[in-house]
Design a protein around this motif. Structure first.
Motif, short mmCIF file in Angstrom:
data_model
loop_
_atom_site.label_atom_id
_atom_site.label_comp_id
_atom_site.label_asym_id
_atom_site.label_seq_id
_atom_site.Cartn_x
_atom_site.Cartn_y
_atom_site.Cartn_z
N PRO A 1 0.80 -1.15 0.17
CA PRO A 1 0.03 -0.05 -0.05
C PRO A 1 0.75 1.22 -0.02
O PRO A 1 0.22 2.39 -0.31
CB PRO A 1 -0.88 -0.06 1.27
N ASP A 2 1.87 1.05 0.23
CA ASP A 2 2.98 2.46 0.45
C ASP A 2 3.28 2.79 -0.93
O ASP A 2 3.70 3.93 -1.21
CB ASP A 2 4.32 2.08 0.98
N LEU A 3 3.21 1.97 -1.99
CA LEU A 3 3.86 2.20 -3.41
C LEU A 3 3.04 3.45 -4.20
O LEU A 3 3.56 4.26 -4.85
CB LEU A 3 3.55 0.89 -4.15
N ALA A 4 1.71 3.50 -3.77
CA ALA A 4 0.91 4.58 -4.62
C ALA A 4 1.27 5.99 -4.28
O ALA A 4 1.67 6.71 -5.07
CB ALA A 4 -0.49 4.45 -4.45
N PRO A 5 1.29 6.16 -2.80
CA PRO A 5 1.89 7.64 -2.59
C PRO A 5 3.19 7.99 -2.95
O PRO A 5 3.73 8.91 -3.50
CB PRO A 5 1.57 7.92 -0.93
N ALA B 1 -6.90 7.64 -3.68
CA ALA B 1 -7.60 9.12 -3.73
C ALA B 1 -8.68 9.20 -2.90
O ALA B 1 -9.06 10.33 -2.42
CB ALA B 1 -7.81 9.44 -5.21
N ASP B 2 -9.61 8.12 -2.70
CA ASP B 2 -10.89 8.16 -2.01
C ASP B 2 -10.48 8.06 -0.78
O ASP B 2 -11.15 8.93 0.06
CB ASP B 2 -11.61 6.89 -2.35
N LEU C 1 -1.58 -0.63 -8.27
CA LEU C 1 -1.68 0.29 -7.27
C LEU C 1 -2.75 0.82 -6.37
O LEU C 1 -2.58 1.52 -5.40
CB LEU C 1 -0.72 1.35 -7.71
N LYS C 2 -4.01 0.39 -6.99
CA LYS C 2 -5.05 0.81 -6.39
C LYS C 2 -5.17 2.36 -6.01
O LYS C 2 -5.37 2.84 -4.90
CB LYS C 2 -5.34 -0.15 -5.06
N LEU C 3 -4.86 3.23 -7.09
CA LEU C 3 -4.86 4.68 -7.08
C LEU C 3 -6.14 5.19 -6.74
O LEU C 3 -6.25 6.22 -6.05
CB LEU C 3 -4.26 5.26 -8.37
#
Length: 366
Positions: free
Chosen positions: A158-162, A285-286, A279-281
């Motif tokens: 989960p850290d990858l997106a930001p 964002a939500d 990445l569940k972008l």
């Protein structure tokens, strides 16, 4: 084959437009470009044709590429959210490292709970395997407990997106290029780093490029060079077990995916097998409550972040494209990032209107 030029491919697209819709014409061009890229003897292909075939934005996938960048308000909200997450990841791992050092240096100074956690962290640092106290937990709680423990020393999925979003906002680079950031780099007098990037959107002759990013030793989230060094540091322990050559390395979990990385204690280069890792972008964002200027939930795409940086840079230098270009030629920046961007169009119209008004009100000199 040696006689094929980029202009021939452009003329093919124009001729297809005369007999079919824009989407069909681009689909036909895309099919032709696949053939060109698969031809044997790529070294004999003209450089302009190879570059054209390697660029995105010519085929039907151009519909996504031509989406505009974000407005200034949207971009600032995205970067603020990403920055807060990156800072939290940094502080979280730093806290785990601090407890580990205290345990190794002076275990008697710790509370019993801290000593127990220190034992687990020491085993994790030594073996790479996540150590969890399962006492009092049901089997269904095991995965969450593993992630909670792993995140004390390692970057997790989960850290990858930001991290990727923030890197795109600082560097203006394509997500593909950022996903292939190498761990190898050179530090230049602690003021800059030199990194060799892979650019898959170019022909083979231009597949790699060396860049220099400035480093702010006091603020690790201010420049791309400082962020790169932070990424390198935060994922160093994981890289020791995954053996990836990429700067990116995470603890991948203990489920089915984790079983695939059993030999590396669950660690892997997240983009080594494929760049298209989910990445569940949208969920990211939500979670931050990001909304567009229209009030709807914000569509989160790293490609749009890159386009926004191109547009903001162009405005900052007054529209002088040779000065504005970050990663492409001036022609490519205009054709694929600036031409269809509504925020650039509005800005350019305002500049032109002001210029004409100033010209009309300036007294003529004899």
């Amino acid at each position: 084959m040696e006689e094929l030029r980029a202009r021939h491919l452009e003329r093919y697209l124009m001729s297809q437009r005369e007999t079919c819709s824009e989407r069909s014409a681009r689909r036909d061009l895309q099919g032709l470009l696949r053939i060109v890229r698969a031809l044997p003897g790529q070294d004999r292909l003209d450089r302009t044709a190879a570059d054209y075939a390697g660029q995105r934005g010519h085929g039907v996938d151009a519909q996504q590429e031509m989406r505009p960048g974000y407005s200034d308000r949207e971009f600032q909200a995205i970067m603020a959210a990403a920055r807060s997450d990156v800072a939290a990841i940094r502080d979280r791992i730093a806290a785990g490292e601090s407890l580990l050092r205290r345990f190794l240096d002076a275990p008697e100074s710790l509370t019993p709970a801290e000593r127990e956690q220190g034992v687990r962290l020491e085993a994790m640092a030594r073996t790479g395997r996540v150590q969890v106290d399962y006492r009092g937990l049901s089997a269904g709680e095991y995965p969450a407990a593993c992630y909670a423990q792993a995140r004390q020393l390692f970057v997790i999925d989960p850290d990858l997106a930001p991290l990727l979003i923030y890197a795109a906002g600082l560097s203006g680079r394509n997500p593909e290029t950022l996903k292939e950031l190498p761990a190898e780099h050179r530090l230049l007098e602690e003021r800059a780093i030199a990194v060799t990037l892979t650019k898959r959107r170019r022909g083979k002759a231009n597949s790699r490029a060396s860049v220099h990013w400035s480093v702010d030793p006091d603020r690790d989230l201010r420049t791309m060079g400082s962020l790169y060094l932070l990424l390198h540091r935060m994922m160093a322990r994981s890289r020791a077990f995954s053996h990836t050559s990429s700067v990116w390395s995470i603890w991948a979990g203990s489920g089915r995916r984790g079983a695939r990385h059993a030999a590396t204690a669950g660690h892997c280069g997240p983009f080594d097998a494929e760049l298209a890792r989910k990445l569940k972008l949208r969920a990211w964002a939500d979670r931050h409550g990001l909304v567009g200027d229209d009030g709807a939930p914000l569509e989160m795409l790293v490609t749009r972040v890159k386009k926004t940086v191109e547009a903001r840079t162009a405005k900052r230098v007054g529209g002088h494209l040779p000065s504005a270009r970050l990663t492409n030629t001036a022609q490519t920046s205009f054709a694929h990032y600036l031409r269809a961007d509504p925020f650039i169009t509005e800005w350019a119209a305002d500049v032109l209107t002001k210029t004409i008004t100033d010209a009309d009100t300036t007294p003529a000199t004899s």
